[in-house]
Scaffold this motif. Structure first.
Motif, PDB file in Angstrom:
ATOM      1  N   ALA A   6      -8.443  15.672   6.927  1.00 37.06           N
ATOM      2  CA  ALA A   6      -8.710  15.718   5.481  1.00 37.06           C
ATOM      3  C   ALA A   6      -7.413  15.847   4.688  1.00 37.06           C
ATOM      4  CB  ALA A   6      -9.651  16.877   5.165  1.00 37.06           C
ATOM      5  N   MET A   7      -6.473  16.662   5.181  1.00 37.86           N
ATOM      6  CA  MET A   7      -5.190  16.821   4.481  1.00 37.86           C
ATOM      7  C   MET A   7      -4.395  15.510   4.495  1.00 37.86           C
ATOM      8  SD  MET A   7      -4.071  20.654   5.670  1.00 37.86           S
ATOM      9  CE  MET A   7      -2.524  20.623   4.838  1.00 37.86           C
ATOM     10  N   LYS A   8      -4.460  14.766   5.595  1.00 36.44           N
ATOM     11  CA  LYS A   8      -3.769  13.470   5.664  1.00 36.44           C
ATOM     12  C   LYS A   8      -4.367  12.490   4.661  1.00 36.44           C
ATOM     13  CE  LYS A   8      -2.257  13.802  10.464  1.00 36.44           C
ATOM     14  NZ  LYS A   8      -2.425  13.321  11.837  1.00 36.44           N
ATOM     15  N   ARG A   9      -5.708  12.503   4.527  1.00 35.23           N
ATOM     16  CA  ARG A   9      -6.350  11.611   3.547  1.00 35.23           C
ATOM     17  C   ARG A   9      -5.938  11.969   2.127  1.00 35.23           C
ATOM     18  NH1 ARG A   9     -12.532  11.825   4.883  1.00 35.23           N
ATOM     19  NH2 ARG A   9     -11.835  13.894   5.399  1.00 35.23           N
ATOM     20  N   VAL A  10      -5.896  13.260   1.841  1.00 36.53           N
ATOM     21  CA  VAL A  10      -5.478  13.699   0.499  1.00 36.53           C
ATOM     22  C   VAL A  10      -4.036  13.286   0.243  1.00 36.53           C
ATOM     23  CG1 VAL A  10      -4.972  15.744  -0.904  1.00 36.53           C
ATOM     24  CG2 VAL A  10      -7.129  15.596   0.343  1.00 36.53           C
ATOM     25  N   SER A  11      -3.175  13.466   1.227  1.00 38.14           N
ATOM     26  CA  SER A  11      -1.761  13.068   1.077  1.00 38.14           C
ATOM     27  C   SER A  11      -1.636  11.567   0.874  1.00 38.14           C
ATOM     28  CB  SER A  11      -0.954  13.493   2.295  1.00 38.14           C
ATOM     29  OG  SER A  11      -0.909  14.891   2.396  1.00 38.14           O
ATOM     30  N   ALA A  12      -2.428  10.789   1.610  1.00 39.85           N
ATOM     31  CA  ALA A  12      -2.379   9.324   1.468  1.00 39.85           C
ATOM     32  C   ALA A  12      -2.843   8.913   0.077  1.00 39.85           C
ATOM     33  CB  ALA A  12      -3.238   8.671   2.542  1.00 39.85           C
ATOM     34  N   ARG A  13      -3.879   9.567  -0.447  1.00 42.28           N
ATOM     35  CA  ARG A  13      -4.364   9.254  -1.804  1.00 42.28           C
ATOM     36  C   ARG A  13      -3.292   9.590  -2.846  1.00 42.28           C
ATOM     37  NH1 ARG A  13      -9.896  12.139  -0.997  1.00 42.28           N
ATOM     38  NH2 ARG A  13     -10.884  10.667   0.400  1.00 42.28           N
ATOM     39  N   ARG A  14      -2.646  10.728  -2.677  1.00 39.79           N
ATOM     40  CA  ARG A  14      -1.578  11.110  -3.622  1.00 39.79           C
ATOM     41  C   ARG A  14      -0.434  10.103  -3.589  1.00 39.79           C
ATOM     42  NH1 ARG A  14      -1.141  17.452  -2.195  1.00 39.79           N
ATOM     43  NH2 ARG A  14      -3.021  18.118  -3.260  1.00 39.79           N
ATOM     44  N   LEU A  15      -0.054   9.689  -2.375  1.00 43.41           N
ATOM     45  CA  LEU A  15       1.020   8.712  -2.233  1.00 43.41           C
ATOM     46  C   LEU A  15       0.639   7.406  -2.910  1.00 43.41           C
ATOM     47  CD1 LEU A  15       3.771   7.890  -1.081  1.00 43.41           C
ATOM     48  CD2 LEU A  15       2.579   7.216   1.014  1.00 43.41           C
ATOM     49  N   ALA A  16      -0.585   6.941  -2.693  1.00 50.63           N
ATOM     50  CA  ALA A  16      -1.036   5.690  -3.319  1.00 50.63           C
ATOM     51  C   ALA A  16      -1.053   5.836  -4.842  1.00 50.63           C
ATOM     52  CB  ALA A  16      -2.431   5.336  -2.795  1.00 50.63           C
ATOM     53  N   ARG A  17      -1.514   6.963  -5.341  1.00 52.96           N
ATOM     54  CA  ARG A  17      -1.541   7.196  -6.802  1.00 52.96           C
ATOM     55  C   ARG A  17      -0.128   7.212  -7.366  1.00 52.96           C
ATOM     56  NH1 ARG A  17      -4.394  12.057  -7.296  1.00 52.96           N
ATOM     57  NH2 ARG A  17      -2.393  13.109  -7.170  1.00 52.96           N
ATOM     58  N   ASP A  18       0.800   7.911  -6.670  1.00 46.05           N
ATOM     59  CA  ASP A  18       2.185   7.979  -7.129  1.00 46.05           C
ATOM     60  C   ASP A  18       2.828   6.592  -7.138  1.00 46.05           C
ATOM     61  OD1 ASP A  18       1.908  10.685  -7.421  1.00 46.05           O
ATOM     62  OD2 ASP A  18       3.018  11.226  -5.577  1.00 46.05           O
ATOM     63  N   LEU A  19       2.523   5.782  -6.127  1.00 44.50           N
ATOM     64  CA  LEU A  19       3.080   4.420  -6.064  1.00 44.50           C
ATOM     65  C   LEU A  19       2.555   3.558  -7.205  1.00 44.50           C
ATOM     66  CD1 LEU A  19       3.076   3.739  -2.228  1.00 44.50           C
ATOM     67  CD2 LEU A  19       5.051   4.154  -3.687  1.00 44.50           C
ATOM     68  N   GLU A  20       1.264   3.730  -7.543  1.00 41.70           N
ATOM     69  CA  GLU A  20       0.666   2.971  -8.651  1.00 41.70           C
ATOM     70  C   GLU A  20       1.307   3.354  -9.978  1.00 41.70           C
ATOM     71  OE1 GLU A  20      -3.547   3.505  -8.622  1.00 41.70           O
ATOM     72  OE2 GLU A  20      -3.791   2.466  -6.711  1.00 41.70           O
ATOM     73  N   GLU A  21       1.580   4.656 -10.129  1.00 40.98           N
ATOM     74  CA  GLU A  21       2.181   5.123 -11.370  1.00 40.98           C
ATOM     75  C   GLU A  21       3.615   4.621 -11.517  1.00 40.98           C
ATOM     76  OE1 GLU A  21       1.849   9.380 -11.400  1.00 40.98           O
ATOM     77  OE2 GLU A  21      -0.323   9.329 -11.658  1.00 40.98           O
ATOM     78  N   ASP A  22       4.328   4.449 -10.415  1.00 44.64           N
ATOM     79  CA  ASP A  22       5.707   3.961 -10.454  1.00 44.64           C
ATOM     80  C   ASP A  22       5.768   2.497 -10.834  1.00 44.64           C
ATOM     81  OD1 ASP A  22       6.687   6.421  -9.841  1.00 44.64           O
ATOM     82  OD2 ASP A  22       7.039   6.003  -7.724  1.00 44.64           O
ATOM     83  N   GLU A  23       4.704   1.735 -10.580  1.00 45.89           N
ATOM     84  CA  GLU A  23       4.742   0.313 -10.870  1.00 45.89           C
ATOM     85  C   GLU A  23       4.529   0.055 -12.285  1.00 45.89           C
ATOM     86  OE1 GLU A  23       1.803  -1.487  -8.382  1.00 45.89           O
ATOM     87  OE2 GLU A  23       2.929  -1.142  -6.585  1.00 45.89           O
TER      88      GLU A  23
END
Length: 195
Positions: A178-195
């Motif tokens: 569950a923690m890995k999924r949360v981390s992956a979602r945060r990473l994807a969100r952060d990448l979207e915000e950077d674009e």
């Protein structure tokens, strides 16, 4: 034993042993001291209970020095709640060195006696899951019985501790997933915000 039982290193050693092979706790009780005082018996049982609660491993209560005093009275106290209450009544009537206020003036109604009665009721279920055996370290009497009881407790390890350990490992793996999924979602969100 106090330092080992309640220290972090004691927990680590116990867990390491218990995850490797069947592990059983042996709690040794001085039978003559318990014969001298029901309160000493109760103190021993509370300590045994706390160790069982801490380690979550099968336990064998070893009633030592049976060459000095037989252990049948302790087994009876553990198997029969009323028997222990009678022994407590007898102890309260003689006060065993406690003040009249502590022992209840012979009636068994003082705080200490009341506490001991309450604790014995609480520990009644605890006794049902204990293995107990009388031995004499001096004469080696009961040692064969001890090893037989250890074998029975090892079966409890297989049926109880291992099942619990597997459940705890599955829970830990689920938390990590569950923690890995949360981390992956945060990473994807952060990448979207950077674009």
């Amino acid at each position: 034993i106090e330092a080992f039982t309640w220290s972090a290193s004691g927990s680590i050693v116990t867990s390491a042993l218990a995850t490797t092979f069947p592990t059983v706790l042996a709690f040794v009780i001085d039978t003559p001291r318990c014969a001298a005082s029901v309160h000493t018996f109760m103190s021993n049982m509370l300590y045994a209970c706390s160790m069982l609660y801490r380690a979550k491993l099968p336990m064998v209560v070893v009633l030592n020095k049976t060459d000095v005093v037989g252990c049948e009275f302790i087994k009876e106290w553990m198997d029969d709640y009323e028997s222990f209450q009678e022994a407590l009544d007898d102890a309260s009537s003689t006060t065993n060195g406690y003040s009249d206020e502590m022992a209840g003036g012979g009636g068994g109604s003082g705080y200490y006696s009341s506490l001991t009665r309450s604790l014995s009721l609480v520990l009644d279920e605890f006794y049902n899951h204990l293995h107990k055996v009388g031995v004499s370290a001096a004469t080696r009497g009961g040692v064969d019985d001890f090893w037989n009881v250890v074998q029975q407790a090892a079966l409890d390890y297989e049926d109880g501790y291992l099942v619990d350990l597997k459940c705890r490992m599955e829970e830990q793996m689920a938390k990590e997933h569950a923690m890995k999924r949360v981390s992956a979602r945060r990473l994807a969100r952060d990448l979207e915000e950077d674009e």
